[in-house]
Structures are given as C-alpha cells and as structure tokens.
Design a protein around this motif. Sequence first.
Motif, PDB file in Angstrom:
ATOM      1  N   GLY A  21      -5.513  21.486  -5.489  1.00  0.00           N
ATOM      2  CA  GLY A  21      -4.585  20.535  -4.720  1.00  0.00           C
ATOM      3  C   GLY A  21      -4.541  19.153  -5.205  1.00  0.00           C
ATOM      4  N   GLY A  22      -5.788  18.674  -5.775  1.00  0.00           N
ATOM      5  CA  GLY A  22      -5.951  17.199  -6.327  1.00  0.00           C
ATOM      6  C   GLY A  22      -6.031  16.335  -5.630  1.00  0.00           C
ATOM      7  N   ALA A  23      -6.037  16.306  -4.099  1.00  0.00           N
ATOM      8  CA  ALA A  23      -6.062  15.163  -3.416  1.00  0.00           C
ATOM      9  C   ALA A  23      -7.403  14.605  -3.306  1.00  0.00           C
ATOM     10  N   LYS A  24      -7.037  13.177  -3.172  1.00  0.00           N
ATOM     11  CA  LYS A  24      -8.112  12.347  -3.344  1.00  0.00           C
ATOM     12  C   LYS A  24      -8.230  11.115  -2.486  1.00  0.00           C
ATOM     13  N   TYR A  25      -9.110  10.443  -2.299  1.00  0.00           N
ATOM     14  CA  TYR A  25      -9.025   8.980  -1.521  1.00  0.00           C
ATOM     15  C   TYR A  25      -8.599   7.896  -2.598  1.00  0.00           C
ATOM     16  N   VAL A  26      -7.522   6.956  -2.146  1.00  0.00           N
ATOM     17  CA  VAL A  26      -7.376   5.857  -2.808  1.00  0.00           C
ATOM     18  C   VAL A  26      -7.423   4.633  -1.910  1.00  0.00           C
ATOM     19  N   ASP A  27      -7.604   3.352  -2.381  1.00  0.00           N
ATOM     20  CA  ASP A  27      -7.727   2.260  -1.576  1.00  0.00           C
ATOM     21  C   ASP A  27      -6.138   1.885  -1.065  1.00  0.00           C
ATOM     22  N   SER A  28      -6.117   1.929   0.187  1.00  0.00           N
ATOM     23  CA  SER A  28      -4.909   1.608   0.994  1.00  0.00           C
ATOM     24  C   SER A  28      -4.291   0.522   0.435  1.00  0.00           C
ATOM     25  N   THR A  29      -4.669  -0.557  -0.115  1.00  0.00           N
ATOM     26  CA  THR A  29      -3.988  -1.908  -0.564  1.00  0.00           C
ATOM     27  C   THR A  29      -4.268  -1.844  -2.134  1.00  0.00           C
ATOM     28  N   GLY A  30      -4.709  -0.734  -2.817  1.00  0.00           N
ATOM     29  CA  GLY A  30      -4.981  -0.889  -4.383  1.00  0.00           C
ATOM     30  C   GLY A  30      -3.779  -0.260  -5.023  1.00  0.00           C
ATOM     31  N   PRO A  31      -4.107  -0.148  -6.491  1.00  0.00           N
ATOM     32  CA  PRO A  31      -2.992   0.106  -7.271  1.00  0.00           C
ATOM     33  C   PRO A  31      -2.591   1.608  -7.461  1.00  0.00           C
ATOM     34  N   ASN A  32      -3.276   2.309  -6.796  1.00  0.00           N
ATOM     35  CA  ASN A  32      -2.996   3.920  -6.822  1.00  0.00           C
ATOM     36  C   ASN A  32      -2.077   4.600  -5.833  1.00  0.00           C
ATOM     37  N   THR A  33      -1.780   3.606  -4.844  1.00  0.00           N
ATOM     38  CA  THR A  33      -1.010   4.101  -3.574  1.00  0.00           C
ATOM     39  C   THR A  33       0.377   4.585  -4.033  1.00  0.00           C
ATOM     40  N   ILE A  34       1.109   5.280  -3.499  1.00  0.00           N
ATOM     41  CA  ILE A  34       2.431   5.882  -3.686  1.00  0.00           C
ATOM     42  C   ILE A  34       3.545   4.737  -3.146  1.00  0.00           C
ATOM     43  N   ILE A  35       4.351   4.652  -3.939  1.00  0.00           N
ATOM     44  CA  ILE A  35       5.598   3.609  -3.575  1.00  0.00           C
ATOM     45  C   ILE A  35       6.630   4.520  -3.157  1.00  0.00           C
ATOM     46  N   SER A  36       7.263   4.226  -1.972  1.00  0.00           N
ATOM     47  CA  SER A  36       8.453   4.907  -1.583  1.00  0.00           C
ATOM     48  C   SER A  36       9.829   3.906  -1.594  1.00  0.00           C
ATOM     49  N   VAL A 185       9.074 -12.647   5.327  1.00  0.00           N
ATOM     50  CA  VAL A 185       8.655 -12.080   4.356  1.00  0.00           C
ATOM     51  C   VAL A 185       9.562 -10.944   3.786  1.00  0.00           C
ATOM     52  N   ASP A 186       9.920 -10.914   2.399  1.00  0.00           N
ATOM     53  CA  ASP A 186      10.796  -9.907   2.015  1.00  0.00           C
ATOM     54  C   ASP A 186      10.055  -9.112   1.209  1.00  0.00           C
ATOM     55  N   ILE A 187       9.894  -7.868   1.188  1.00  0.00           N
ATOM     56  CA  ILE A 187       9.259  -6.960   0.152  1.00  0.00           C
ATOM     57  C   ILE A 187      10.608  -6.104  -0.380  1.00  0.00           C
ATOM     58  N   THR A 188      10.546  -5.982  -1.818  1.00  0.00           N
ATOM     59  CA  THR A 188      11.619  -5.713  -2.421  1.00  0.00           C
ATOM     60  C   THR A 188      11.259  -4.773  -3.404  1.00  0.00           C
ATOM     61  N   LYS A 189      11.769  -3.309  -3.406  1.00  0.00           N
ATOM     62  CA  LYS A 189      11.363  -2.153  -4.306  1.00  0.00           C
ATOM     63  C   LYS A 189      12.657  -1.679  -5.000  1.00  0.00           C
ATOM     64  N   GLN A 190      12.385  -1.401  -5.965  1.00  0.00           N
ATOM     65  CA  GLN A 190      13.402  -0.684  -7.003  1.00  0.00           C
ATOM     66  C   GLN A 190      12.721   0.832  -7.536  1.00  0.00           C
ATOM     67  N   GLY A 191      13.573   1.743  -7.747  1.00  0.00           N
ATOM     68  CA  GLY A 191      13.222   2.963  -8.208  1.00  0.00           C
ATOM     69  C   GLY A 191      14.180   4.076  -7.945  1.00  0.00           C
ATOM     70  N   LYS A 192      13.739   5.014  -8.595  1.00  0.00           N
ATOM     71  CA  LYS A 192      14.644   6.638  -8.555  1.00  0.00           C
ATOM     72  C   LYS A 192      14.042   7.486  -7.232  1.00  0.00           C
ATOM     73  N   LYS A 193      12.612   7.227  -7.241  1.00  0.00           N
ATOM     74  CA  LYS A 193      11.932   8.145  -6.215  1.00  0.00           C
ATOM     75  C   LYS A 193      10.714   7.466  -6.158  1.00  0.00           C
ATOM     76  N   GLY A 194       9.870   7.863  -5.324  1.00  0.00           N
ATOM     77  CA  GLY A 194       8.429   7.650  -5.137  1.00  0.00           C
ATOM     78  C   GLY A 194       7.665   7.519  -6.473  1.00  0.00           C
ATOM     79  N   SER A 195       6.809   6.612  -6.570  1.00  0.00           N
ATOM     80  CA  SER A 195       6.059   6.521  -7.577  1.00  0.00           C
ATOM     81  C   SER A 195       4.741   6.062  -7.249  1.00  0.00           C
ATOM     82  N   VAL A 196       3.581   6.053  -8.290  1.00  0.00           N
ATOM     83  CA  VAL A 196       2.458   5.581  -8.003  1.00  0.00           C
ATOM     84  C   VAL A 196       2.278   4.243  -8.564  1.00  0.00           C
ATOM     85  N   GLY A 197       1.468   3.293  -7.878  1.00  0.00           N
ATOM     86  CA  GLY A 197       1.169   1.874  -8.375  1.00  0.00           C
ATOM     87  C   GLY A 197       2.259   0.940  -7.830  1.00  0.00           C
ATOM     88  N   TRP A 198       1.728  -0.312  -7.890  1.00  0.00           N
ATOM     89  CA  TRP A 198       2.431  -1.380  -7.149  1.00  0.00           C
ATOM     90  C   TRP A 198       2.050  -2.725  -7.705  1.00  0.00           C
TER      91      TRP A 198
END
Length: 198
Positions: A21-36, A185-198
């Motif tokens: 399954g490849g599950a792993k821990y990532v830093d909740s505020t780090g660059p490897n979290t999924i963006i929706s 505070v405004d948080i703006t995101k663009q994309g076609k689907k969820g991705s990794v990194g922010w």
Amino acid sequence: MKTISLLLSCGSLALLAGCGGGAKYVDSTGPNTIISVDKIDIQDWSRAADQMVQNLLASGVLDRSERQPAILAVSRIVNNTSEQVDTNLLTKKIRVALNQSGKAVTTTTVGLGGTAEDPLAKDQAAYDSFRSGGDGDPGVQPGYSLSGRLIETYITQGKVKQTTFSFQLSLTEIATGLAVWEDDVDITKQGKKGSVGW
C-alpha cells in the motif's frame, strides 16, 4: 527445478511488496501533504491559524487587557463552505498558540447557550461558588469572545478549478460589544485534482 523455485520465490516477494500500500507518515505542515482543490486541508487550517495568531499578537490588543493574561471564550464559527468541517481545527490551533504565548487563556466553562466545553469544570466552579456564599457563578468570566466565518468561493476555466477559502475572525470585547481585532485570511488553490506538495 531450482530455477522454477527461485522464480516462484521472487514472484511471491514481488507480490507481497506490491500489496504493502505504500502508506507512510508525513509532516502535517510539510511539503509532502496532499492538496485538495475543493477541500480545506490540514495545511490550510495550520496556515490560517498561524497567520491569525501572529496578526493578533502583533496588534497589541491582548496587551491592553485589564486582566492579564486576557481571558477568551470561543463563540460561533459559521461554516459557509460546501463541506462539513469541524471548526475546532482552526480555533484549537489558535487557542493553543495564544495559551503558549502567555498573552491569553481560554475559558472552557463558558459557551454558547450555556453549554461548556468542560461541563465538569463548570459544575465544580458553580458548586465551589455556592459553597463559599456566592450565587453559583461558574468562575471567572471572559473579557473577550472569538467568533468568525468560513467562506468558500470558486471559479473554473476549462478543466482547471480555483477555490478560495476565506477564514474570517473577530475578537469582541464583551463589556462594550466592540470588535477590537479582526482578520481575514484567504487560502487560494488551483488544480484539476488533488496533488502532493504545496
């Protein structure tokens, strides 16, 4: 025969590795979290809370409170987004940061409609007040109330969607009813689907 056994063994190992399954821990505020694009992610809550805490502390409002540290109560945070969220994801981060700063503490015995985050503490404070000849008032009352609103706006162009989540907070001085601090505070995101990194 040895060759067949070796191939079967290698195939079994490859199959087991593929089922992990490849599950792993990532830093909740780090660059490897999924963006929706269409959801408020954990890093959005953290980013909004951090910016608002820094703004509130820099404003000096809490330093001018008659009682030190200032006492806050959390009021209603209205969710006007398309998803069901727990606004504690924002307010708890803010409360923890303010408490750790030494500038403010939050009451857990005063809440909307007479409810309390900690009913046991509220009941005990009221009981102690009554026993000491008081009127059963459940302890120290807050000087400030924190309220707010979450708003979502979105636009699409072709296959690309852009969503903005607005985190709006007001700190009201209860004695006067005046908003002594506000932030948006405004948080703006663009994309076609969820991705990794922010």
